[in-house]
Design a protein around this motif. Structure first.
Motif, PDB file in Angstrom:
ATOM      1  N   LEU A  97       0.827  -1.211   0.000  1.00  0.00           N
ATOM      2  CA  LEU A  97       0.000   0.000   0.000  1.00  0.00           C
ATOM      3  C   LEU A  97       0.859   1.258   0.000  1.00  0.00           C
ATOM      4  O   LEU A  97       0.543   2.234  -0.697  1.00  0.00           O
ATOM      5  CB  LEU A  97      -0.938   0.013   1.204  1.00  0.00           C
ATOM      6  CG  LEU A  97      -2.185  -0.857   1.100  1.00  0.00           C
ATOM      7  CD1 LEU A  97      -2.899  -0.933   2.450  1.00  0.00           C
ATOM      8  CD2 LEU A  97      -3.115  -0.320   0.038  1.00  0.00           C
ATOM      9  N   ALA A  98       1.942   1.238   0.765  1.00  0.00           N
ATOM     10  CA  ALA A  98       2.837   2.398   0.801  1.00  0.00           C
ATOM     11  C   ALA A  98       3.460   2.636  -0.577  1.00  0.00           C
ATOM     12  O   ALA A  98       3.477   3.772  -1.075  1.00  0.00           O
ATOM     13  CB  ALA A  98       3.919   2.193   1.855  1.00  0.00           C
ATOM     14  N   ALA A  99       3.958   1.582  -1.197  1.00  0.00           N
ATOM     15  CA  ALA A  99       4.566   1.712  -2.525  1.00  0.00           C
ATOM     16  C   ALA A  99       3.514   2.136  -3.552  1.00  0.00           C
ATOM     17  O   ALA A  99       3.780   2.995  -4.408  1.00  0.00           O
ATOM     18  CB  ALA A  99       5.220   0.394  -2.938  1.00  0.00           C
ATOM     19  N   LEU A 116      10.654   0.485  -0.864  1.00  0.00           N
ATOM     20  CA  LEU A 116       9.594   0.056   0.055  1.00  0.00           C
ATOM     21  C   LEU A 116       9.236  -1.414  -0.188  1.00  0.00           C
ATOM     22  O   LEU A 116       9.062  -2.184   0.769  1.00  0.00           O
ATOM     23  CB  LEU A 116       8.344   0.924  -0.132  1.00  0.00           C
ATOM     24  CG  LEU A 116       8.410   2.337   0.428  1.00  0.00           C
ATOM     25  CD1 LEU A 116       7.225   3.161  -0.062  1.00  0.00           C
ATOM     26  CD2 LEU A 116       8.436   2.306   1.947  1.00  0.00           C
ATOM     27  N   LEU A 117       9.138  -1.798  -1.439  1.00  0.00           N
ATOM     28  CA  LEU A 117       8.816  -3.192  -1.763  1.00  0.00           C
ATOM     29  C   LEU A 117       9.934  -4.135  -1.345  1.00  0.00           C
ATOM     30  O   LEU A 117       9.670  -5.233  -0.823  1.00  0.00           O
ATOM     31  CB  LEU A 117       8.523  -3.338  -3.252  1.00  0.00           C
ATOM     32  CG  LEU A 117       7.248  -2.670  -3.742  1.00  0.00           C
ATOM     33  CD1 LEU A 117       7.169  -2.702  -5.252  1.00  0.00           C
ATOM     34  CD2 LEU A 117       6.017  -3.319  -3.110  1.00  0.00           C
ATOM     35  N   LEU A 118      11.173  -3.725  -1.548  1.00  0.00           N
ATOM     36  CA  LEU A 118      12.302  -4.581  -1.149  1.00  0.00           C
ATOM     37  C   LEU A 118      12.346  -4.763   0.357  1.00  0.00           C
ATOM     38  O   LEU A 118      12.552  -5.886   0.856  1.00  0.00           O
ATOM     39  CB  LEU A 118      13.628  -3.990  -1.657  1.00  0.00           C
ATOM     40  CG  LEU A 118      13.908  -4.156  -3.136  1.00  0.00           C
ATOM     41  CD1 LEU A 118      15.150  -3.388  -3.529  1.00  0.00           C
ATOM     42  CD2 LEU A 118      14.050  -5.628  -3.498  1.00  0.00           C
ATOM     43  N   VAL A 119      12.155  -3.677   1.099  1.00  0.00           N
ATOM     44  CA  VAL A 119      12.144  -3.782   2.566  1.00  0.00           C
ATOM     45  C   VAL A 119      10.985  -4.669   3.013  1.00  0.00           C
ATOM     46  O   VAL A 119      11.150  -5.542   3.866  1.00  0.00           O
ATOM     47  CB  VAL A 119      12.058  -2.383   3.207  1.00  0.00           C
ATOM     48  CG1 VAL A 119      11.775  -2.479   4.707  1.00  0.00           C
ATOM     49  CG2 VAL A 119      13.341  -1.592   2.960  1.00  0.00           C
ATOM     50  N   GLY A 120       9.818  -4.463   2.421  1.00  0.00           N
ATOM     51  CA  GLY A 120       8.661  -5.289   2.767  1.00  0.00           C
ATOM     52  C   GLY A 120       8.879  -6.739   2.443  1.00  0.00           C
ATOM     53  O   GLY A 120       8.491  -7.635   3.205  1.00  0.00           O
ATOM     54  N   TRP A 121       9.543  -7.012   1.332  1.00  0.00           N
ATOM     55  CA  TRP A 121       9.821  -8.404   0.928  1.00  0.00           C
ATOM     56  C   TRP A 121      10.805  -9.062   1.891  1.00  0.00           C
ATOM     57  O   TRP A 121      10.621 -10.210   2.308  1.00  0.00           O
ATOM     58  CB  TRP A 121      10.367  -8.410  -0.490  1.00  0.00           C
ATOM     59  CG  TRP A 121      10.686  -9.767  -1.014  1.00  0.00           C
ATOM     60  CD1 TRP A 121       9.821 -10.795  -1.238  1.00  0.00           C
ATOM     61  CD2 TRP A 121      11.972 -10.255  -1.367  1.00  0.00           C
ATOM     62  NE1 TRP A 121      10.490 -11.890  -1.728  1.00  0.00           N
ATOM     63  CE2 TRP A 121      11.811 -11.577  -1.823  1.00  0.00           C
ATOM     64  CE3 TRP A 121      13.244  -9.700  -1.380  1.00  0.00           C
ATOM     65  CZ2 TRP A 121      12.879 -12.351  -2.246  1.00  0.00           C
ATOM     66  CZ3 TRP A 121      14.313 -10.454  -1.803  1.00  0.00           C
ATOM     67  CH2 TRP A 121      14.120 -11.773  -2.240  1.00  0.00           C
ATOM     68  N   VAL A 122      11.833  -8.329   2.303  1.00  0.00           N
ATOM     69  CA  VAL A 122      12.835  -8.871   3.227  1.00  0.00           C
ATOM     70  C   VAL A 122      12.210  -9.133   4.591  1.00  0.00           C
ATOM     71  O   VAL A 122      12.503 -10.137   5.241  1.00  0.00           O
ATOM     72  CB  VAL A 122      14.045  -7.912   3.335  1.00  0.00           C
ATOM     73  CG1 VAL A 122      14.942  -8.288   4.505  1.00  0.00           C
ATOM     74  CG2 VAL A 122      14.834  -7.880   2.033  1.00  0.00           C
ATOM     75  N   LEU A 123      11.344  -8.242   5.042  1.00  0.00           N
ATOM     76  CA  LEU A 123      10.742  -8.386   6.361  1.00  0.00           C
ATOM     77  C   LEU A 123       9.570  -9.348   6.399  1.00  0.00           C
ATOM     78  O   LEU A 123       9.116  -9.715   7.488  1.00  0.00           O
ATOM     79  CB  LEU A 123      10.291  -7.002   6.880  1.00  0.00           C
ATOM     80  CG  LEU A 123      11.410  -5.990   7.127  1.00  0.00           C
ATOM     81  CD1 LEU A 123      10.824  -4.670   7.576  1.00  0.00           C
ATOM     82  CD2 LEU A 123      12.409  -6.521   8.138  1.00  0.00           C
ATOM     83  N   THR A 124       9.071  -9.764   5.265  1.00  0.00           N
ATOM     84  CA  THR A 124       7.916 -10.681   5.236  1.00  0.00           C
ATOM     85  C   THR A 124       8.365 -12.107   5.366  1.00  0.00           C
ATOM     86  O   THR A 124       9.337 -12.561   4.957  1.00  0.00           O
ATOM     87  CB  THR A 124       7.117 -10.487   3.933  1.00  0.00           C
ATOM     88  OG1 THR A 124       6.659  -9.144   3.887  1.00  0.00           O
ATOM     89  CG2 THR A 124       5.920 -11.405   3.903  1.00  0.00           C
TER      90      THR A 124
END
Length: 113
Positions: A52-54, A105-113
């Motif tokens: 959503l942020a991205a 944002l997507l990369l950080v979200g992917w790493v943290l998921t």
């Protein structure tokens, strides 16, 4: 071809080129919008908050890009018709930065998921 006809043809070509540039920026805005919607619509392996942020960043960029396209087209059209200098376009940097921010944002979200 008489000189006056060549001048008129050259002027028409430049004005039409300005319109094609406007349409290219509009296509860019549509691509940003569609990508933002797709990030939310498809079930990606990234937490929805990050998506959503991205998507929000991309949608804001799409709106800004469409507005910039209209303003630039009108300013350039007026300058071309009046024989003035065309202003320098500065929107490429903020579009690139915004897309880069959305990707981060997507990369950080992917790493943290």
């Amino acid at each position: 071809m008489p000189h006056e006809d060549r001048d008129r043809a050259a002027e028409a070509q430049v004005l039409l080129s300005n319109e094609r540039t406007f349409l290219s920026w509009i296509r860019t805005a549509l691509a940003l919008m569609v990508t933002g919607v797709a990030l939310v619509a498809f079930d990606l392996p990234i937490d929805i908050g990050w998506r959503l942020a991205a998507a929000g960043v991309l949608l804001l960029l799409a709106i800004a890009n469409a507005a910039q396209a209209l303003v630039s087209w009108r300013v350039n059209d007026r300058a071309l018709r009046n024989g003035e200098e065309i202003p320098e376009l500065r929107s490429g940097l903020w579009i690139a930065a915004g897309v880069g921010g959305a990707v981060m944002l997507l990369l950080v979200g992917w790493v943290l998921t």
